[in-house]
Structures are given as C-alpha cells and as structure tokens.
Scaffold this motif. Structure first.
Motif, PDB file in Angstrom:
ATOM      1  N   UNK A  53       0.836  -1.052  -0.069  1.00  0.00           N
ATOM      2  CA  UNK A  53       0.072  -0.142  -0.231  1.00  0.00           C
ATOM      3  C   UNK A  53       0.716   1.309   0.012  1.00  0.00           C
ATOM      4  N   UNK A  54       2.009   1.208   0.557  1.00  0.00           N
ATOM      5  CA  UNK A  54       3.037   2.356   0.372  1.00  0.00           C
ATOM      6  C   UNK A  54       3.768   2.491  -0.645  1.00  0.00           C
ATOM      7  N   UNK A  55       3.649   1.348  -1.558  1.00  0.00           N
ATOM      8  CA  UNK A  55       4.458   1.639  -2.903  1.00  0.00           C
ATOM      9  C   UNK A  55       5.758   0.578  -3.013  1.00  0.00           C
ATOM     10  N   UNK A  56       6.090  -0.086  -1.738  1.00  0.00           N
ATOM     11  CA  UNK A  56       7.220  -0.824  -1.962  1.00  0.00           C
ATOM     12  C   UNK A  56       7.002  -2.086  -2.726  1.00  0.00           C
ATOM     13  N   UNK A  57       7.968  -2.362  -3.505  1.00  0.00           N
ATOM     14  CA  UNK A  57       7.702  -3.763  -4.411  1.00  0.00           C
ATOM     15  C   UNK A  57       8.758  -4.718  -4.137  1.00  0.00           C
ATOM     16  N   UNK A  58       8.335  -5.888  -4.427  1.00  0.00           N
ATOM     17  CA  UNK A  58       9.151  -7.243  -4.065  1.00  0.00           C
ATOM     18  C   UNK A  58       9.053  -8.246  -5.544  1.00  0.00           C
ATOM     19  N   UNK A  59       9.972  -8.822  -5.713  1.00  0.00           N
ATOM     20  CA  UNK A  59      10.036  -9.612  -6.727  1.00  0.00           C
ATOM     21  C   UNK A  59      10.512 -10.986  -6.437  1.00  0.00           C
ATOM     22  N   UNK A  60      10.089 -12.168  -7.161  1.00  0.00           N
ATOM     23  CA  UNK A  60      10.664 -13.314  -6.843  1.00  0.00           C
ATOM     24  C   UNK A  60      12.052 -13.285  -7.820  1.00  0.00           C
ATOM     25  N   UNK A  61      13.014 -14.110  -7.305  1.00  0.00           N
ATOM     26  CA  UNK A  61      14.220 -14.367  -7.921  1.00  0.00           C
ATOM     27  C   UNK A  61      14.113 -14.492  -9.494  1.00  0.00           C
ATOM     28  N   UNK A  62      13.259 -15.380  -9.819  1.00  0.00           N
ATOM     29  CA  UNK A  62      13.098 -15.755 -10.989  1.00  0.00           C
ATOM     30  C   UNK A  62      12.688 -14.807 -12.037  1.00  0.00           C
ATOM     31  N   UNK A  63      12.092 -13.641 -11.705  1.00  0.00           N
ATOM     32  CA  UNK A  63      11.548 -12.729 -12.551  1.00  0.00           C
ATOM     33  C   UNK A  63      12.343 -11.401 -12.332  1.00  0.00           C
ATOM     34  N   UNK A  64      13.136 -11.165 -11.067  1.00  0.00           N
ATOM     35  CA  UNK A  64      13.778 -10.061 -10.817  1.00  0.00           C
ATOM     36  C   UNK A  64      14.715  -9.449 -11.914  1.00  0.00           C
ATOM     37  N   UNK A  65      14.345  -8.137 -12.048  1.00  0.00           N
ATOM     38  CA  UNK A  65      15.197  -7.619 -13.078  1.00  0.00           C
ATOM     39  C   UNK A  65      14.562  -7.651 -14.646  1.00  0.00           C
ATOM     40  N   UNK A  66      13.613  -8.335 -14.832  1.00  0.00           N
ATOM     41  CA  UNK A  66      12.620  -8.489 -16.110  1.00  0.00           C
ATOM     42  C   UNK A  66      11.363  -8.116 -15.990  1.00  0.00           C
ATOM     43  N   UNK A  67      10.666  -8.340 -14.706  1.00  0.00           N
ATOM     44  CA  UNK A  67       9.324  -7.654 -14.526  1.00  0.00           C
ATOM     45  C   UNK A  67       9.045  -6.701 -13.697  1.00  0.00           C
ATOM     46  N   UNK A  68       8.164  -5.751 -13.943  1.00  0.00           N
ATOM     47  CA  UNK A  68       8.094  -4.532 -13.143  1.00  0.00           C
ATOM     48  C   UNK A  68       6.493  -4.644 -12.656  1.00  0.00           C
ATOM     49  N   UNK A  69       6.161  -4.315 -11.358  1.00  0.00           N
ATOM     50  CA  UNK A  69       4.869  -4.414 -11.018  1.00  0.00           C
ATOM     51  C   UNK A  69       4.742  -2.760 -10.606  1.00  0.00           C
ATOM     52  N   UNK A  70       3.439  -2.403 -11.252  1.00  0.00           N
ATOM     53  CA  UNK A  70       2.935  -0.742 -10.972  1.00  0.00           C
ATOM     54  C   UNK A  70       1.514  -0.791 -10.434  1.00  0.00           C
ATOM     55  N   UNK A  71       1.140   0.211 -10.333  1.00  0.00           N
ATOM     56  CA  UNK A  71      -0.327   0.482 -10.027  1.00  0.00           C
ATOM     57  C   UNK A  71      -0.845   1.925 -10.289  1.00  0.00           C
ATOM     58  N   UNK A  72      -1.980   1.839 -10.513  1.00  0.00           N
ATOM     59  CA  UNK A  72      -2.497   3.122 -10.645  1.00  0.00           C
ATOM     60  C   UNK A  72      -3.784   3.191  -9.886  1.00  0.00           C
ATOM     61  N   UNK A  73      -3.518   4.131  -8.713  1.00  0.00           N
ATOM     62  CA  UNK A  73      -4.768   4.028  -7.692  1.00  0.00           C
ATOM     63  C   UNK A  73      -5.905   4.711  -8.297  1.00  0.00           C
ATOM     64  N   UNK A  74      -6.150   5.405  -9.194  1.00  0.00           N
ATOM     65  CA  UNK A  74      -7.063   6.310  -9.504  1.00  0.00           C
ATOM     66  C   UNK A  74      -7.966   5.380 -10.382  1.00  0.00           C
ATOM     67  N   UNK A  75      -7.376   4.377 -11.223  1.00  0.00           N
ATOM     68  CA  UNK A  75      -8.082   3.417 -11.803  1.00  0.00           C
ATOM     69  C   UNK A  75      -8.367   2.099 -11.013  1.00  0.00           C
ATOM     70  N   UNK A  76      -7.762   1.981  -9.724  1.00  0.00           N
ATOM     71  CA  UNK A  76      -7.816   0.698  -8.825  1.00  0.00           C
ATOM     72  C   UNK A  76      -7.095  -0.450  -9.765  1.00  0.00           C
ATOM     73  N   UNK A  77      -6.119  -0.095 -10.382  1.00  0.00           N
ATOM     74  CA  UNK A  77      -5.682  -1.229 -11.277  1.00  0.00           C
ATOM     75  C   UNK A  77      -3.993  -1.565 -10.765  1.00  0.00           C
ATOM     76  N   UNK A  78      -3.501  -2.568 -11.053  1.00  0.00           N
ATOM     77  CA  UNK A  78      -2.127  -2.871 -10.955  1.00  0.00           C
ATOM     78  C   UNK A  78      -1.757  -3.702 -12.382  1.00  0.00           C
ATOM     79  N   UNK A  79      -0.319  -3.523 -12.537  1.00  0.00           N
ATOM     80  CA  UNK A  79      -0.007  -3.661 -13.812  1.00  0.00           C
ATOM     81  C   UNK A  79       1.343  -4.773 -13.494  1.00  0.00           C
TER      82      UNK A  79
END
Length: 115
Positions: A53-79
C-alpha cells in the motif's frame, strides 16, 4: 465481495514483452498489498511480484530484473510489465489482493512464451 479481473495475457516469443492488467473492484478496503502470482500446469502457484500500500515492491528471484509491477490508484488497477520473457515464464498469471486477514485471487490470464 472482492472482484479482480486480469487481462493482457497471450502468446509471445522468447525475449519479447507483455503487459498484464488487473482491475479491482472499487469497494476494497484495508488493502495491505497487491501482486501477481503464476502457476504452470505441473507446479505450485508462486508469487512473482508484489506492491504494498505504500508502494514498496518485491519480486521473486526468477523474475527480478525482468518484471516490473506498478499501480494506478485512480483506476484501482495494478500492472505487470514482463520483459525478456522466457519459455519458463509460461503460466497462468493471477492477480491478488492482500487484506488484513486474507488473500483474494482473480481468475487468471494465460501467458505463453514460445517460438
């Protein structure tokens, strides 16, 4: 009643990119985090990316460096932006939301990485 609807899955060649979206219902409260998990046919579901909820991200080792998670709170959507995709990334990808006492999952979207 929590509803999560994933979209953006499909077929992509190795090395390619794909962007997944997860639209959440607007009546969700006390969200601790949202994220993405995946499950291949013969494997357990694994969480690959989370964003708190504070914007901190974490990734599994298998995808780290390749995947990026983000959010758009106005649209209540995550990517989930997936780059440099590998065949082993092939799975059904599920969006989830973490409440105080439970985790709720969407229905999933298929991602297939193949030449």
């Amino acid at each position: 009643q929590v509803q999560l609807v994933e979209s953006g899955g499909g077929l992509v060649r190795p090395g390619g990119s794909l962007r997944l979206s997860c639209a959440a219902s607007d009546n969700i409260f006390s969200i601790k985090a949202m994220g993405w998990g995946r499950q291949a046919p013969g494997k357990q579901r694994e969480v690959v990316a989370t964003i708190s909820s504070g914007g901190s991200t974490d990734y599994a080792d298998s995808v780290k460096g390749r995947f990026t998670i983000s959010r758009d709170s106005a649209k209540n959507t995550v990517y989930l932006e997936m780059n440099s995709l590998k065949p082993e990334d092939t799975a059904v990808y599920y969006c989830h939301v973490d409440m105080t006492f439970s985790r709720y999952w969407g229905q999933g979207t298929q991602v297939t990485v193949s030449s």
